[in-house]
Design a protein around this motif. Structure first.
Motif, PDB file in Angstrom:
ATOM      1  N   LEU A   1       0.802  -1.133   0.061  1.00  0.00           N
ATOM      2  CA  LEU A   1       0.086  -0.242  -0.146  1.00  0.00           C
ATOM      3  C   LEU A   1       0.855   1.314   0.137  1.00  0.00           C
ATOM      4  O   LEU A   1       0.551   2.197  -0.611  1.00  0.00           O
ATOM      5  N   SER A   2       1.903   1.144   0.728  1.00  0.00           N
ATOM      6  CA  SER A   2       2.910   2.407   0.719  1.00  0.00           C
ATOM      7  C   SER A   2       3.391   2.895  -0.571  1.00  0.00           C
ATOM      8  O   SER A   2       3.676   3.877  -0.782  1.00  0.00           O
ATOM      9  N   ALA A   3       3.688   1.638  -1.196  1.00  0.00           N
ATOM     10  CA  ALA A   3       4.310   1.815  -2.582  1.00  0.00           C
ATOM     11  C   ALA A   3       3.601   2.731  -3.842  1.00  0.00           C
ATOM     12  O   ALA A   3       4.041   3.657  -4.440  1.00  0.00           O
ATOM     13  N   PHE A   4       2.114   2.613  -3.491  1.00  0.00           N
ATOM     14  CA  PHE A   4       1.302   3.556  -4.198  1.00  0.00           C
ATOM     15  C   PHE A   4       1.586   4.976  -4.240  1.00  0.00           C
ATOM     16  O   PHE A   4       1.355   5.713  -5.155  1.00  0.00           O
ATOM     17  N   HIS A   5       2.036   5.553  -2.893  1.00  0.00           N
ATOM     18  CA  HIS A   5       2.080   6.832  -2.560  1.00  0.00           C
ATOM     19  C   HIS A   5       3.311   7.345  -3.363  1.00  0.00           C
ATOM     20  O   HIS A   5       3.421   8.387  -3.980  1.00  0.00           O
ATOM     21  N   GLU A   6       4.447   6.362  -3.453  1.00  0.00           N
ATOM     22  CA  GLU A   6       5.582   6.815  -4.230  1.00  0.00           C
ATOM     23  C   GLU A   6       5.376   6.697  -5.709  1.00  0.00           C
ATOM     24  O   GLU A   6       5.992   7.603  -6.728  1.00  0.00           O
ATOM     25  N   LEU A   7       4.513   5.786  -6.240  1.00  0.00           N
ATOM     26  CA  LEU A   7       4.250   5.496  -7.435  1.00  0.00           C
ATOM     27  C   LEU A   7       3.734   6.642  -8.282  1.00  0.00           C
ATOM     28  O   LEU A   7       4.101   6.836  -9.557  1.00  0.00           O
ATOM     29  N   VAL A   8       2.979   7.524  -7.826  1.00  0.00           N
ATOM     30  CA  VAL A   8       2.384   8.570  -8.217  1.00  0.00           C
ATOM     31  C   VAL A   8       3.279   9.503  -8.776  1.00  0.00           C
ATOM     32  O   VAL A   8       3.236  10.260  -9.649  1.00  0.00           O
ATOM     33  N   ILE A   9       4.395   9.419  -8.107  1.00  0.00           N
ATOM     34  CA  ILE A   9       5.687  10.554  -8.439  1.00  0.00           C
ATOM     35  C   ILE A   9       6.464   9.715  -9.120  1.00  0.00           C
ATOM     36  O   ILE A   9       6.997  10.232 -10.355  1.00  0.00           O
ATOM     37  N   MET A  10       6.994   8.339  -8.917  1.00  0.00           N
ATOM     38  CA  MET A  10       8.107   7.638  -9.781  1.00  0.00           C
ATOM     39  C   MET A  10       7.777   7.449 -11.212  1.00  0.00           C
ATOM     40  O   MET A  10       8.373   7.331 -11.976  1.00  0.00           O
ATOM     41  N   ALA A  11       6.503   6.945 -11.174  1.00  0.00           N
ATOM     42  CA  ALA A  11       5.956   6.507 -12.577  1.00  0.00           C
ATOM     43  C   ALA A  11       5.910   7.547 -13.629  1.00  0.00           C
ATOM     44  O   ALA A  11       6.522   7.132 -14.721  1.00  0.00           O
ATOM     45  N   PRO A  12       5.379   8.692 -13.320  1.00  0.00           N
ATOM     46  CA  PRO A  12       5.422   9.692 -14.516  1.00  0.00           C
ATOM     47  C   PRO A  12       7.154   9.904 -14.886  1.00  0.00           C
ATOM     48  O   PRO A  12       7.519  10.244 -15.872  1.00  0.00           O
ATOM     49  N   ALA A  13       7.995  10.105 -13.844  1.00  0.00           N
ATOM     50  CA  ALA A  13       9.441  10.437 -14.140  1.00  0.00           C
ATOM     51  C   ALA A  13       9.877   9.103 -14.928  1.00  0.00           C
ATOM     52  O   ALA A  13      10.588   9.284 -16.077  1.00  0.00           O
ATOM     53  N   ALA A  14       9.463   7.931 -14.673  1.00  0.00           N
ATOM     54  CA  ALA A  14      10.084   6.654 -15.304  1.00  0.00           C
ATOM     55  C   ALA A  14       9.644   6.761 -16.904  1.00  0.00           C
ATOM     56  O   ALA A  14      10.215   6.557 -17.610  1.00  0.00           O
ATOM     57  N   PHE A  15       8.056   7.160 -17.168  1.00  0.00           N
ATOM     58  CA  PHE A  15       7.512   7.083 -18.326  1.00  0.00           C
ATOM     59  C   PHE A  15       8.420   8.093 -19.015  1.00  0.00           C
ATOM     60  O   PHE A  15       8.762   7.873 -20.374  1.00  0.00           O
ATOM     61  N   ILE A  16       8.734   9.274 -18.657  1.00  0.00           N
ATOM     62  CA  ILE A  16       9.434  10.511 -19.548  1.00  0.00           C
ATOM     63  C   ILE A  16      10.470   9.835 -19.664  1.00  0.00           C
ATOM     64  O   ILE A  16      10.941  10.205 -21.117  1.00  0.00           O
ATOM     65  N   LEU A  17      11.429   9.551 -18.832  1.00  0.00           N
ATOM     66  CA  LEU A  17      12.733   9.025 -19.130  1.00  0.00           C
ATOM     67  C   LEU A  17      12.862   7.941 -20.115  1.00  0.00           C
ATOM     68  O   LEU A  17      13.707   7.901 -21.281  1.00  0.00           O
ATOM     69  N   ASP A  18      12.055   6.884 -19.984  1.00  0.00           N
ATOM     70  CA  ASP A  18      11.979   5.613 -20.685  1.00  0.00           C
ATOM     71  C   ASP A  18      11.293   6.053 -22.204  1.00  0.00           C
ATOM     72  O   ASP A  18      12.062   5.647 -23.338  1.00  0.00           O
ATOM     73  N   PHE A  19      10.247   6.717 -22.400  1.00  0.00           N
ATOM     74  CA  PHE A  19       9.651   6.992 -23.573  1.00  0.00           C
ATOM     75  C   PHE A  19      10.341   8.010 -24.514  1.00  0.00           C
ATOM     76  O   PHE A  19      10.519   8.053 -25.726  1.00  0.00           O
ATOM     77  N   PHE A  20      10.951   9.032 -23.988  1.00  0.00           N
ATOM     78  CA  PHE A  20      11.439   9.873 -24.924  1.00  0.00           C
ATOM     79  C   PHE A  20      13.034   9.824 -24.779  1.00  0.00           C
ATOM     80  O   PHE A  20      13.722  10.689 -25.469  1.00  0.00           O
ATOM     81  N   PHE A  21      13.826   9.172 -23.921  1.00  0.00           N
ATOM     82  CA  PHE A  21      15.229   9.165 -23.851  1.00  0.00           C
ATOM     83  C   PHE A  21      15.913   7.708 -23.754  1.00  0.00           C
ATOM     84  O   PHE A  21      16.452   7.263 -24.947  1.00  0.00           O
ATOM     85  N   VAL A  22      15.459   7.115 -22.800  1.00  0.00           N
ATOM     86  CA  VAL A  22      16.210   5.795 -22.582  1.00  0.00           C
ATOM     87  C   VAL A  22      15.479   4.663 -23.772  1.00  0.00           C
ATOM     88  O   VAL A  22      16.580   3.909 -24.335  1.00  0.00           O
ATOM     89  N   GLY A  23      14.318   4.727 -23.933  1.00  0.00           N
ATOM     90  CA  GLY A  23      13.872   3.739 -25.028  1.00  0.00           C
ATOM     91  C   GLY A  23      14.665   3.773 -26.366  1.00  0.00           C
ATOM     92  O   GLY A  23      15.100   2.754 -27.053  1.00  0.00           O
ATOM     93  N   ASN A  24      14.743   5.117 -26.752  1.00  0.00           N
ATOM     94  CA  ASN A  24      15.570   5.080 -28.194  1.00  0.00           C
ATOM     95  C   ASN A  24      16.902   4.774 -28.068  1.00  0.00           C
ATOM     96  O   ASN A  24      17.582   4.020 -29.048  1.00  0.00           O
ATOM     97  N   ILE A  25      17.612   5.029 -26.937  1.00  0.00           N
ATOM     98  CA  ILE A  25      19.131   4.535 -26.751  1.00  0.00           C
ATOM     99  C   ILE A  25      19.231   3.112 -26.514  1.00  0.00           C
ATOM    100  O   ILE A  25      20.020   2.635 -27.198  1.00  0.00           O
ATOM    101  N   ALA A  26      18.015   2.588 -25.775  1.00  0.00           N
ATOM    102  CA  ALA A  26      18.255   1.054 -25.676  1.00  0.00           C
ATOM    103  C   ALA A  26      18.112   0.339 -27.094  1.00  0.00           C
ATOM    104  O   ALA A  26      18.794  -0.493 -27.472  1.00  0.00           O
ATOM    105  N   LYS A  27      17.095   0.911 -27.925  1.00  0.00           N
ATOM    106  CA  LYS A  27      16.906   0.076 -29.289  1.00  0.00           C
ATOM    107  C   LYS A  27      18.272   0.364 -30.138  1.00  0.00           C
ATOM    108  O   LYS A  27      18.480  -0.648 -30.747  1.00  0.00           O
ATOM    109  N   LYS A  28      18.600   1.545 -30.321  1.00  0.00           N
ATOM    110  CA  LYS A  28      19.837   1.803 -31.214  1.00  0.00           C
ATOM    111  C   LYS A  28      21.118   1.028 -30.739  1.00  0.00           C
ATOM    112  O   LYS A  28      21.576   0.211 -31.237  1.00  0.00           O
ATOM    113  N   THR A  29      21.295   1.149 -29.340  1.00  0.00           N
ATOM    114  CA  THR A  29      22.437   0.000 -28.909  1.00  0.00           C
ATOM    115  C   THR A  29      22.205  -1.428 -29.192  1.00  0.00           C
ATOM    116  O   THR A  29      23.060  -2.009 -29.529  1.00  0.00           O
TER     117      THR A  29
END
Length: 163
Positions: A41-69
């Motif tokens: 249950l406690s994890a959901f409190h952090e999830l609302v902060i960390m999930a958008p950060a992870a989405f932005i990092l992965d979708f716009f930055f890391v995903g492209n680098i990972a595929k190219k690599t």
């Protein structure tokens, strides 16, 4: 694997939820000295902060680098295409773990002047869990769910080079 931008967004949302929620649970369990029901249950409190950060990092930055690599490491025309999936997953964890640990250190750890050592320790503790969770559980589970959701919308391709 996703073949449209919409599918890529859905895939990323699924992967972010499964990875971030598990890693938050893991970190809370480390902080309190064990895993109990309150962690989930406690994890959901952090999830609302960390999930958008992870989405932005992965979708716009890391995903492209990972595929190219990954396409530099694996040639799907000569090797099993699943090797490309594994390479993308591994490179993603190599980038996402330090970046997400950095964000978590800023937001949830009282590191003060010891920021760099606390961040490095956080990465060291998180990396093995993130890597094996991704490779053994999160990746296969999300790909399974993704294929179920999109199986009626034409062929969901396996990993192929992008044009």
């Amino acid at each position: 694997m996703p073949k449209t931008k919409f599918q890529e967004v859905i895939f990323t949302i699924l992967m972010v939820f499964v990875m971030v929620y598990a890693m938050i649970c893991y970190n809370i369990a480390l902080n309190i000295g064990g895993l109990d029901g309150s962690v989930f249950l406690s994890a959901f409190h952090e999830l609302v902060i960390m999930a958008p950060a992870a989405f932005i990092l992965d979708f716009f930055f890391v995903g492209n680098i990972a595929k190219k690599t990954a396409f530099r490491i694996v040639d799907p025309s000569r090797e099993n295409p699943f090797h490309l999936v594994l390479a993308i997953s591994a490179v993603s964890v190599m980038w996402m773990c330090p970046l997400m640990s950095f964000i978590a250190t800023i937001l949830f750890k009282d590191a003060g002047i010891n920021f760099i050592p606390v961040w490095l320790q956080t990465v060291a503790l998180n990396f093995p869990m993130a890597f094996f969770w991704q490779m053994c559980y999160a990746g296969p589970f999300v790909r399974f769910i993704f294929k179920l959701v999109f199986s009626g919308q034409g062929h969901v391709r396996e990993a192929e080079p992008e044009a």
